[in-house]
Design an enzyme around this catalytic site. Structure first.
Site, PDB file in Angstrom:
ATOM      1  N   ASN A  10       0.890  -1.168   0.000  1.00  0.00           N
ATOM      2  CA  ASN A  10       0.000   0.000   0.000  1.00  0.00           C
ATOM      3  C   ASN A  10       0.923   1.211   0.000  1.00  0.00           C
ATOM      4  O   ASN A  10       1.509   1.545   1.023  1.00  0.00           O
ATOM      5  CB  ASN A  10      -0.892  -0.022   1.245  1.00  0.00           C
ATOM      6  CG  ASN A  10      -1.725   1.251   1.371  1.00  0.00           C
ATOM      7  OD1 ASN A  10      -1.726   2.091   0.474  1.00  0.00           O
ATOM      8  ND2 ASN A  10      -2.418   1.387   2.490  1.00  0.00           N
ATOM      9  N   LYS A  12       0.216   4.226  -0.248  1.00  0.00           N
ATOM     10  CA  LYS A  12      -0.392   5.409   0.379  1.00  0.00           C
ATOM     11  C   LYS A  12      -0.159   6.639  -0.504  1.00  0.00           C
ATOM     12  O   LYS A  12      -0.176   6.515  -1.721  1.00  0.00           O
ATOM     13  CB  LYS A  12       0.139   5.562   1.812  1.00  0.00           C
ATOM     14  CG  LYS A  12      -0.056   4.274   2.625  1.00  0.00           C
ATOM     15  CD  LYS A  12       0.109   4.445   4.096  1.00  0.00           C
ATOM     16  CE  LYS A  12      -0.162   3.112   4.796  1.00  0.00           C
ATOM     17  NZ  LYS A  12      -0.122   3.185   6.251  1.00  0.00           N
ATOM     18  N   HIS A  95      -9.556   1.208   4.690  1.00  0.00           N
ATOM     19  CA  HIS A  95      -8.302   1.406   5.425  1.00  0.00           C
ATOM     20  C   HIS A  95      -8.561   2.369   6.593  1.00  0.00           C
ATOM     21  O   HIS A  95      -9.362   3.294   6.470  1.00  0.00           O
ATOM     22  CB  HIS A  95      -7.226   1.974   4.492  1.00  0.00           C
ATOM     23  CG  HIS A  95      -5.862   1.914   5.117  1.00  0.00           C
ATOM     24  ND1 HIS A  95      -5.434   2.845   6.031  1.00  0.00           N
ATOM     25  CD2 HIS A  95      -4.851   1.019   4.977  1.00  0.00           C
ATOM     26  CE1 HIS A  95      -4.214   2.524   6.433  1.00  0.00           C
ATOM     27  NE2 HIS A  95      -3.833   1.423   5.807  1.00  0.00           N
ATOM     28  N   GLU A  97      -6.943   4.777   7.633  1.00  0.00           N
ATOM     29  CA  GLU A  97      -6.698   6.185   7.289  1.00  0.00           C
ATOM     30  C   GLU A  97      -7.913   6.782   6.570  1.00  0.00           C
ATOM     31  O   GLU A  97      -8.252   7.944   6.771  1.00  0.00           O
ATOM     32  CB  GLU A  97      -5.415   6.292   6.449  1.00  0.00           C
ATOM     33  CG  GLU A  97      -4.180   6.077   7.332  1.00  0.00           C
ATOM     34  CD  GLU A  97      -2.993   5.437   6.637  1.00  0.00           C
ATOM     35  OE1 GLU A  97      -2.922   5.460   5.395  1.00  0.00           O
ATOM     36  OE2 GLU A  97      -2.124   4.890   7.361  1.00  0.00           O
ATOM     37  N   GLU A 167      -5.410  -4.892  10.338  1.00  0.00           N
ATOM     38  CA  GLU A 167      -4.388  -3.873  10.570  1.00  0.00           C
ATOM     39  C   GLU A 167      -4.669  -3.124  11.871  1.00  0.00           C
ATOM     40  O   GLU A 167      -5.436  -2.151  11.886  1.00  0.00           O
ATOM     41  CB  GLU A 167      -4.382  -2.858   9.420  1.00  0.00           C
ATOM     42  CG  GLU A 167      -4.057  -3.466   8.072  1.00  0.00           C
ATOM     43  CD  GLU A 167      -3.432  -2.440   7.133  1.00  0.00           C
ATOM     44  OE1 GLU A 167      -2.410  -2.773   6.538  1.00  0.00           O
ATOM     45  OE2 GLU A 167      -3.945  -1.315   7.029  1.00  0.00           O
ATOM     46  N   GLY A 173       2.609   2.227  10.800  1.00  0.00           N
ATOM     47  CA  GLY A 173       3.575   3.317  10.675  1.00  0.00           C
ATOM     48  C   GLY A 173       4.274   3.682  11.971  1.00  0.00           C
ATOM     49  O   GLY A 173       4.937   4.709  12.061  1.00  0.00           O
ATOM     50  N   SER A 213       3.467  -2.251  10.213  1.00  0.00           N
ATOM     51  CA  SER A 213       4.913  -2.329  10.432  1.00  0.00           C
ATOM     52  C   SER A 213       5.488  -3.704  10.081  1.00  0.00           C
ATOM     53  O   SER A 213       6.440  -4.170  10.714  1.00  0.00           O
ATOM     54  CB  SER A 213       5.281  -1.941  11.871  1.00  0.00           C
ATOM     55  OG  SER A 213       4.876  -0.611  12.129  1.00  0.00           O
TER      56      SER A 213
HETATM   57  P1  13P Z   1       3.038   0.311   7.646  1.00  0.00           P
HETATM   58  O1  13P Z   1       3.536  -0.980   7.040  1.00  0.00           O
HETATM   59  O2  13P Z   1       3.785   1.517   7.175  1.00  0.00           O
HETATM   60  O3  13P Z   1       2.922   0.210   9.137  1.00  0.00           O
HETATM   61  O4  13P Z   1       1.545   0.512   7.091  1.00  0.00           O
HETATM   62  C1  13P Z   1       0.650  -0.528   7.175  1.00  0.00           C
HETATM   63  C2  13P Z   1      -0.551  -0.169   6.410  1.00  0.00           C
HETATM   64  O5  13P Z   1      -1.308   0.708   6.790  1.00  0.00           O
HETATM   65  C3  13P Z   1      -0.792  -0.881   5.148  1.00  0.00           C
HETATM   66  O6  13P Z   1      -2.061  -0.622   4.656  1.00  0.00           O
END
Ligand code: 13P
Length: 248
Positions: A10, A12, A95, A97, A167, A173, A213
């Site tokens: 992803n 982002k 997601h 976010e 997740e 992150g 992560s």
């Molecule tokens: P990270 O791997 O940066 O923690 O992000 C995970 C994520 O949100 C994947 O959709």
């Protein structure tokens, strides 16, 4: 039941179109693996150049978002037919976010899951709890509620093709990963819920990823767990490390 592993990046809101093409080239040989579905979920503006750049490789293209109407007056949005025409096969839905920053709720997420299937796109449906819910020990109920709402009216045949990503928000992150046992606990719980909502055959087929992560150092242990069929990777998907996760 052997489920095919699925490792998705992803990206982002990272990579301009030219940077995206350069990253595809950098990762090309590193992500080769015929036993794994490899997916790059990329920003909308990168979809066309990335789809072109991965032609002839084992990489599939995914989107990070879309809207539930095919066309019309929806300024700023992108539709399922647009994604399909550009070569997209997967789409991330729900997601954290999008839920937390852009206010998407389970009603819209459920509509997106149904629309994605109706349009021939495979949803990667995300769920996961906040740190507060984890600490309050109410995360299991929370995740069951998210999945139950998000799959309302979705058929068993569709769920067999679905990808669910667990997740935990506190692990995204942050560099803090759920332990393999914590991740397996929730992925197992999700599979049991699918068996309850549908049937065992459906639960045996649905693919469940862990995300948060995940990196080259912890991927192998997470992926060794019975109910973890893959990963949804943020930060590490933008680096050569992603190849190590694909081949973990
Ligand atoms: P990270 O791997 O940066 O923690 O992000 C995970 C994520 O949100 C994947 O959709």
């Amino acid at each position: 039941m052997a489920r095919r592993r699925i490792i998705a990046g992803n990206w982002k809101m990272n990579k301009t179109p030219s940077e995206a093409v350069a990253l595809v080239a950098e990762l090309k040989d590193l992500v080769k693996n015929d036993d794994v579905d490899v997916v790059y979920c990329v920003p909308a503006i990168d979809i066309v150049p990335v789809a072109e750049a991965v032609k002839g490789t084992n990489v599939h293209v995914g989107a990070e978002n879309f809207y539930i109407v095919d066309n019309g007056a929806f300024t700023g949005e992108i539709s399922a037919p647009m994604l399909k025409d550009a070569g997209v096969e997967y789409v991330i839905i729900g997601h954290s976010e999008r839920r937390d920053i852009f206010g998407e709720n389970d009603i819209l997420i459920n509509q997106k899951v149904k629309k994605a299937f109706a349009s021939g796109l495979t949803p990667i449906l995300c769920c996961g709890e906040s740190l507060a819910l984890r600490k309050a020990d109410t995360y299991k109920e929370w995740i069951e509620r998210q999945i139950t709402w998000d799959l309302d009216g979705v058929t068993a045949d569709q769920v067999k093709k679905l990808v669910i990503a667990y997740e935990p928000i506190w692990a995204i992150g942050t560099g803090e990963t759920a332990t393999a046992d914590q991740a397996e606990e929730v992925c197992g719980l999700i599979r049991k819920l699918i068996a309850k909502l549908y049937d065992q055959a459906t639960a045996d087929e649905v693919r469940i990823q862990y995300g948060g992560s995940m990196n080259a150092g912890n991927a192998a242990e997470l992926l060794s767990k019975e109910n973890i069929d893959g990963g949804l990777i943020g930060g590490a998907s933008l680096k050569p490390d992603f190849g190590k996760i694909v081949n973990a």
